[in-house]
Scaffold this motif. Sequence first.
Motif, PDB file in Angstrom:
ATOM      1  N   ASN A 144      67.065  59.341  49.924  1.00  0.00           N
ATOM      2  CA  ASN A 144      67.521  60.657  49.460  1.00  0.00           C
ATOM      3  C   ASN A 144      66.338  61.488  48.951  1.00  0.00           C
ATOM      4  N   ILE A 174      64.328  53.314  39.221  1.00  0.00           N
ATOM      5  CA  ILE A 174      65.789  53.137  39.072  1.00  0.00           C
ATOM      6  C   ILE A 174      66.141  51.666  38.850  1.00  0.00           C
ATOM      7  N   THR A 204      66.699  56.328  35.043  1.00  0.00           N
ATOM      8  CA  THR A 204      67.495  57.557  35.188  1.00  0.00           C
ATOM      9  C   THR A 204      68.761  57.493  34.336  1.00  0.00           C
ATOM     10  N   ILE A 238      68.541  60.177  40.660  1.00  0.00           N
ATOM     11  CA  ILE A 238      67.571  60.976  41.398  1.00  0.00           C
ATOM     12  C   ILE A 238      68.053  61.028  42.832  1.00  0.00           C
ATOM     13  N   GLU A 277      71.390  66.314  43.880  1.00  0.00           N
ATOM     14  CA  GLU A 277      72.028  66.139  45.204  1.00  0.00           C
ATOM     15  C   GLU A 277      71.036  66.503  46.309  1.00  0.00           C
ATOM     16  N   GLN A 307      76.732  62.054  53.823  1.00  0.00           N
ATOM     17  CA  GLN A 307      77.020  61.608  52.458  1.00  0.00           C
ATOM     18  C   GLN A 307      78.304  60.779  52.365  1.00  0.00           C
ATOM     19  N   GLU A 340      75.374  57.375  54.439  1.00  0.00           N
ATOM     20  CA  GLU A 340      74.610  56.935  53.257  1.00  0.00           C
ATOM     21  C   GLU A 340      75.319  55.877  52.418  1.00  0.00           C
ATOM     22  N   TYR A 390      67.621  57.511  56.119  1.00  0.00           N
ATOM     23  CA  TYR A 390      68.246  56.191  55.970  1.00  0.00           C
ATOM     24  C   TYR A 390      68.507  55.506  57.298  1.00  0.00           C
TER      25      TYR A 390
HETATM   26  N1  LIG Z   1      74.554  61.968  46.494  1.00  0.00           N
HETATM   27  C1  LIG Z   1      73.309  61.795  45.808  1.00  0.00           C
HETATM   28  C2  LIG Z   1      73.043  60.302  45.645  1.00  0.00           C
HETATM   29  C3  LIG Z   1      71.965  60.037  44.615  1.00  0.00           C
HETATM   30  C4  LIG Z   1      71.774  58.546  44.417  1.00  0.00           C
HETATM   31  O1  LIG Z   1      72.640  57.717  44.713  1.00  0.00           O
HETATM   32  N2  LIG Z   1      70.615  58.197  43.857  1.00  0.00           N
HETATM   33  C5  LIG Z   1      70.301  56.813  43.629  1.00  0.00           C
HETATM   34  C6  LIG Z   1      69.019  56.421  44.383  1.00  0.00           C
HETATM   35  S1  LIG Z   1      69.088  56.843  46.088  1.00  0.00           S
HETATM   36  C7  LIG Z   1      70.034  56.587  42.137  1.00  0.00           C
HETATM   37  O2  LIG Z   1      69.520  57.455  41.465  1.00  0.00           O
HETATM   38  N3  LIG Z   1      70.385  55.415  41.617  1.00  0.00           N
HETATM   39  C8  LIG Z   1      70.094  55.052  40.266  1.00  0.00           C
HETATM   40  C9  LIG Z   1      71.317  54.876  39.428  1.00  0.00           C
HETATM   41  O3  LIG Z   1      72.436  55.135  39.912  1.00  0.00           O
HETATM   42  O4  LIG Z   1      71.130  54.455  38.285  1.00  0.00           O
HETATM   43  C10 LIG Z   1      72.174  62.482  46.591  1.00  0.00           C
HETATM   44  O5  LIG Z   1      72.300  62.653  47.810  1.00  0.00           O
HETATM   45  O6  LIG Z   1      71.184  62.897  45.984  1.00  0.00           O
END
Ligand SMILES: N[C@@H](CCC(=O)N[C@@H](CS)C(=O)NCC(=O)O)C(=O)O
Length: 204
Positions: free
Chosen positions: A13, A35, A40, A55, A67, A100, A104, A169
């Motif tokens: 992402n 992460i 985060t 993030i 996003e 999405q 993903e 991805y």
């Molecule tokens: N729909 C969001 C998804 C964001 C997402 O899932 N981020 C993940 C990493 S790819 C994250 O920050 N994970 C850490 C957590 O949930 O603590 C986008 O497209 O930005």
Amino acid sequence: MNYVLHEYAPSGNCYKIRLTAAHVGVPLERREYDIMKGETRTPEFLSNVNDNGRIPVLATPEGLLPESNAAIWYLAQGSDLIPTEPFAQAQLLRWLFWEQYNHEPNVATMRFWRAFVGEDNLTELQRANLPAKVAAGEAALKLMDDHLAARRFMLDDRFSLADIALYTYTHTAEEGGFRLADYPAVSAWLARVAAEPKHITLDA
Ligand SMILES: N[C@@H](CCC(=O)N[C@@H](CS)C(=O)NCC(=O)O)C(=O)O
């Protein structure tokens, strides 16, 4: 104009945003959060960067933009990556939403579970969901393969934001246990996207 990308560099992402910025020639400052260590989820991140605890977040002169697909849409406005005809633009949005919802959450999640968390460390619920995620990821890749069998890019002959959103991805799908050799049209498309001028790699 200063843009700051709050990111975890290996995330697809986040790579989407770096790749879009490279294509449109916008420099990004980068701020890294691990992460895997919950960086985060701190009170500071939740109140200053993203109350959704995730993030990527693109800090723009107009404000913060969480996003990934919103951020790439913002960066690509006015560029060749977004068609101007209403129907072509709607088709592009179709792929961003599909990415999405169907791609993903399955293809990227399998990569995260297998290559980052490790199968032995999954919760019982995640382990129970694993076969369904694999099946849904395979279905997403098959749909792309059928779509791309007769096309150079997601929007026919035109390289667009849809290719960027789906590339990141898809090109790492094997880290999640998917076999890209089973999707020849997808494999050929991956090579075409990577051959575009201004392309940058995940680790750039
Ligand atoms: N729909 C969001 C998804 C964001 C997402 O899932 N981020 C993940 C990493 S790819 C994250 O920050 N994970 C850490 C957590 O949930 O603590 C986008 O497209 O930005």
